[in-house]
Design a protein around this motif. Sequence first.
Motif, PDB file in Angstrom:
ATOM      1  N   UNK A  10       0.817  -1.211   0.000  1.00  0.00           N
ATOM      2  CA  UNK A  10       0.000   0.000   0.000  1.00  0.00           C
ATOM      3  C   UNK A  10       0.847   1.255   0.000  1.00  0.00           C
ATOM      4  N   UNK A  11       2.165   1.078   0.267  1.00  0.00           N
ATOM      5  CA  UNK A  11       3.038   2.255   0.170  1.00  0.00           C
ATOM      6  C   UNK A  11       3.060   2.698  -1.291  1.00  0.00           C
ATOM      7  N   UNK A  12       2.825   3.949  -1.520  1.00  0.00           N
ATOM      8  CA  UNK A  12       2.725   4.436  -2.891  1.00  0.00           C
ATOM      9  C   UNK A  12       3.967   4.052  -3.699  1.00  0.00           C
ATOM     10  N   UNK A  13       3.729   3.370  -4.798  1.00  0.00           N
ATOM     11  CA  UNK A  13       4.835   2.803  -5.562  1.00  0.00           C
ATOM     12  C   UNK A  13       5.756   3.878  -6.109  1.00  0.00           C
ATOM     13  N   UNK A  14       5.163   4.950  -6.632  1.00  0.00           N
ATOM     14  CA  UNK A  14       5.998   5.984  -7.233  1.00  0.00           C
ATOM     15  C   UNK A  14       6.874   6.639  -6.176  1.00  0.00           C
ATOM     16  N   UNK A  15       6.289   6.905  -5.027  1.00  0.00           N
ATOM     17  CA  UNK A  15       7.051   7.518  -3.949  1.00  0.00           C
ATOM     18  C   UNK A  15       8.218   6.629  -3.563  1.00  0.00           C
ATOM     19  N   UNK A  16       7.922   5.339  -3.451  1.00  0.00           N
ATOM     20  CA  UNK A  16       8.946   4.389  -3.082  1.00  0.00           C
ATOM     21  C   UNK A  16      10.071   4.397  -4.110  1.00  0.00           C
ATOM     22  N   UNK A  17       9.690   4.272  -5.385  1.00  0.00           N
ATOM     23  CA  UNK A  17      10.690   4.228  -6.439  1.00  0.00           C
ATOM     24  C   UNK A  17      11.499   5.525  -6.457  1.00  0.00           C
TER      25      UNK A  17
ATOM     26  N   UNK B  35      -9.502  23.529  -9.082  1.00  0.00           N
ATOM     27  CA  UNK B  35      -9.166  22.113  -9.137  1.00  0.00           C
ATOM     28  C   UNK B  35      -8.805  21.732 -10.565  1.00  0.00           C
ATOM     29  N   UNK B  36      -7.770  20.911 -10.681  1.00  0.00           N
ATOM     30  CA  UNK B  36      -7.343  20.448 -12.001  1.00  0.00           C
ATOM     31  C   UNK B  36      -7.566  18.948 -12.059  1.00  0.00           C
ATOM     32  N   UNK B  37      -8.650  18.542 -12.668  1.00  0.00           N
ATOM     33  CA  UNK B  37      -8.969  17.125 -12.765  1.00  0.00           C
ATOM     34  C   UNK B  37      -8.316  16.555 -14.017  1.00  0.00           C
ATOM     35  N   UNK B  38      -7.576  15.488 -13.840  1.00  0.00           N
ATOM     36  CA  UNK B  38      -6.776  14.954 -14.945  1.00  0.00           C
ATOM     37  C   UNK B  38      -7.634  14.615 -16.160  1.00  0.00           C
ATOM     38  N   UNK B  39      -8.795  13.997 -15.910  1.00  0.00           N
ATOM     39  CA  UNK B  39      -9.655  13.629 -17.023  1.00  0.00           C
ATOM     40  C   UNK B  39     -10.117  14.843 -17.827  1.00  0.00           C
ATOM     41  N   UNK B  40     -10.559  15.867 -17.131  1.00  0.00           N
ATOM     42  CA  UNK B  40     -11.038  17.069 -17.822  1.00  0.00           C
ATOM     43  C   UNK B  40      -9.933  17.688 -18.658  1.00  0.00           C
ATOM     44  N   UNK B  41      -8.749  17.815 -18.061  1.00  0.00           N
ATOM     45  CA  UNK B  41      -7.625  18.406 -18.784  1.00  0.00           C
ATOM     46  C   UNK B  41      -7.273  17.564 -20.003  1.00  0.00           C
ATOM     47  N   UNK B  42      -7.290  16.252 -19.820  1.00  0.00           N
ATOM     48  CA  UNK B  42      -6.943  15.364 -20.921  1.00  0.00           C
ATOM     49  C   UNK B  42      -7.882  15.611 -22.098  1.00  0.00           C
ATOM     50  N   UNK B  63       6.549  24.571  -9.050  1.00  0.00           N
ATOM     51  CA  UNK B  63       5.837  25.364  -8.045  1.00  0.00           C
ATOM     52  C   UNK B  63       4.574  26.014  -8.556  1.00  0.00           C
ATOM     53  N   UNK B  64       4.077  25.568  -9.700  1.00  0.00           N
ATOM     54  CA  UNK B  64       2.877  26.209 -10.236  1.00  0.00           C
ATOM     55  C   UNK B  64       1.605  25.494  -9.813  1.00  0.00           C
ATOM     56  N   UNK B  65       1.687  24.225  -9.532  1.00  0.00           N
ATOM     57  CA  UNK B  65       0.500  23.516  -9.039  1.00  0.00           C
ATOM     58  C   UNK B  65       0.874  22.716  -7.793  1.00  0.00           C
ATOM     59  N   UNK B  66      -0.158  22.411  -7.027  1.00  0.00           N
ATOM     60  CA  UNK B  66      -0.024  21.608  -5.816  1.00  0.00           C
ATOM     61  C   UNK B  66      -0.675  20.267  -6.083  1.00  0.00           C
ATOM     62  N   UNK B  67      -0.036  19.192  -5.635  1.00  0.00           N
ATOM     63  CA  UNK B  67      -0.642  17.874  -5.832  1.00  0.00           C
ATOM     64  C   UNK B  67      -0.686  17.169  -4.494  1.00  0.00           C
ATOM     65  N   UNK B  68      -1.858  16.619  -4.158  1.00  0.00           N
ATOM     66  CA  UNK B  68      -1.999  15.888  -2.914  1.00  0.00           C
ATOM     67  C   UNK B  68      -2.394  14.458  -3.243  1.00  0.00           C
ATOM     68  N   UNK B  69      -1.754  13.521  -2.569  1.00  0.00           N
ATOM     69  CA  UNK B  69      -1.959  12.098  -2.832  1.00  0.00           C
ATOM     70  C   UNK B  69      -3.423  11.730  -2.904  1.00  0.00           C
ATOM     71  N   UNK B  70      -3.819  11.146  -3.993  1.00  0.00           N
ATOM     72  CA  UNK B  70      -5.183  10.648  -4.157  1.00  0.00           C
ATOM     73  C   UNK B  70      -6.245  11.735  -4.031  1.00  0.00           C
TER      74      UNK B  70
END
Lengths: 216, 216
Positions: A10-17, B35-42, B63-70
């Motif tokens: 469950x440890x995030x794979x990308x983070x781990x890598x 919010x930047x939803x990946x699907x919408x942007x795609x 430093x232009x966007x913030x990303x939070x896990x999940x």
Amino acid sequence: MPKEARPGTGEQAKQHALAQLRQAILHGEMAPAQRLVENELAEQFGVTRASIRAALIDLEAQGLVERIRNRGSRVRVVSVEEAVAITECRMVLEGLCAAKAAVVASDEQLAELTDLGTAMQKAVSGGEPVTYSELNHELHARIREFSGQLTAVELLERLNAQLVRHRFQLALRPGRPQQSLNEHLAMIEAIRARDPQAAESAVRAHLTSVIDALRD
Amino acid sequence: MPKEARPGTGEQAKQHALAQLRQAILHGEMAPAQRLVENELAEQFGVTRASIRAALIDLEAQGLVERIRNRGSRVRVVSVEEAVAITECRMVLEGLCAAKAAVVASDEQLAELTDLGTAMQKAVSGGEPVTYSELNHELHARIREFSGQLTAVELLERLNAQLVRHRFQLALRPGRPQQSLNEHLAMIEAIRARDPQAAESAVRAHLTSVIDALRD
DNA sequence: GCGAACAAAATTGTTGACAATGTTGTGGGC
DNA sequence: GCCCACAACATTGTCAACAATTTTGTTCGC
């Protein structure tokens, strides 16, 4: 070194890598200019190529690897010239941090710097260049930390990561610790005196001397 | 705004998406904290999610966007406090560039700076704050360029990208162009005199004044 | 023997589907 | 009426297969 890859925890794979690969590069386990093939890395770390790709993009942004379109990734080699340019940037940014630290640091924090100074003195007189190098690194890190300048800290950590190889080389040069010790003590003294200008000057003098040493 | 996405031209999809998204954020087409939803942007850019993901990782490093896990990505909002910290870093780094430029710039390059100075003077007396802001930007860019300090230039461009919103706000403040004009002219003069210390001081004085203005 | 066109292999770039995670709305228990 | 468990939804994280590109080795013509 940590255990092996853990594909199912469950440890995030990308983070781990990312962490693994970063450490491998920083610890010099990857030869300079070594090719980094996504498939090999994926197998080595027990994650899929997608995770490795993400990690490589991240590392590219940190300046640790180079990526060329359709040609792959390699660990970036920092020439002496670049190392000098990077250290010049460090010089002004750490100068800024030292000046701010001299103003905003707490008394406990100043005491910590003083302790570091005496430890460094001891390491030099005891002839322990490795310990000295570690203390050196810690002193700079603490000054950054005490400054509260988050933006500068972030930039500096990026820059420092690119210099690992050159740092080692420098620390083992005979006579170098003795010279740098005095400069470090001057930095500590200026911050303790809560004199921002003197602190900045001391830091810049120190890193100017580092630049001269880098140039051989 | 450029045409539409071109899914089949062979232009690397990630590069395309990255450039598009970056421009959109820089031009303020994405609301702050949006919010930047990946699907919408795609869908919007006509590429797949993987390319958008890669672009977002890149933009996060810038430093232009913030990303939070999940939890997704948002365009990063830069508080005034952060803008000040960023400008402090700019101050020392541009100081370094100006000092180097004063030493290594060619005579043609110095002449270019002089021309920029007179153009700025004209823009201010003519009451054209937008033109002045553009010239301002160009002057700083040229000084960086002439310094030949690639590392510093890279860091500065990263920092500047984070400040677009604040820059606009500042340029339109009444009376501000007049004050900043003098500081800019002093910078130019110091570089023309090939005096690195004076150049660094002038740049730092200018950006100190910018910081004061940022703080209202 | 040397150079250019060509084919084969290696590697990265892209795609769509699936799994994991976090969020939101709903209903039962108190 | 309020709080907690639970289910439905939205979104990101991961995966394996496919396409495009570059590099390398080979053969043909001179």
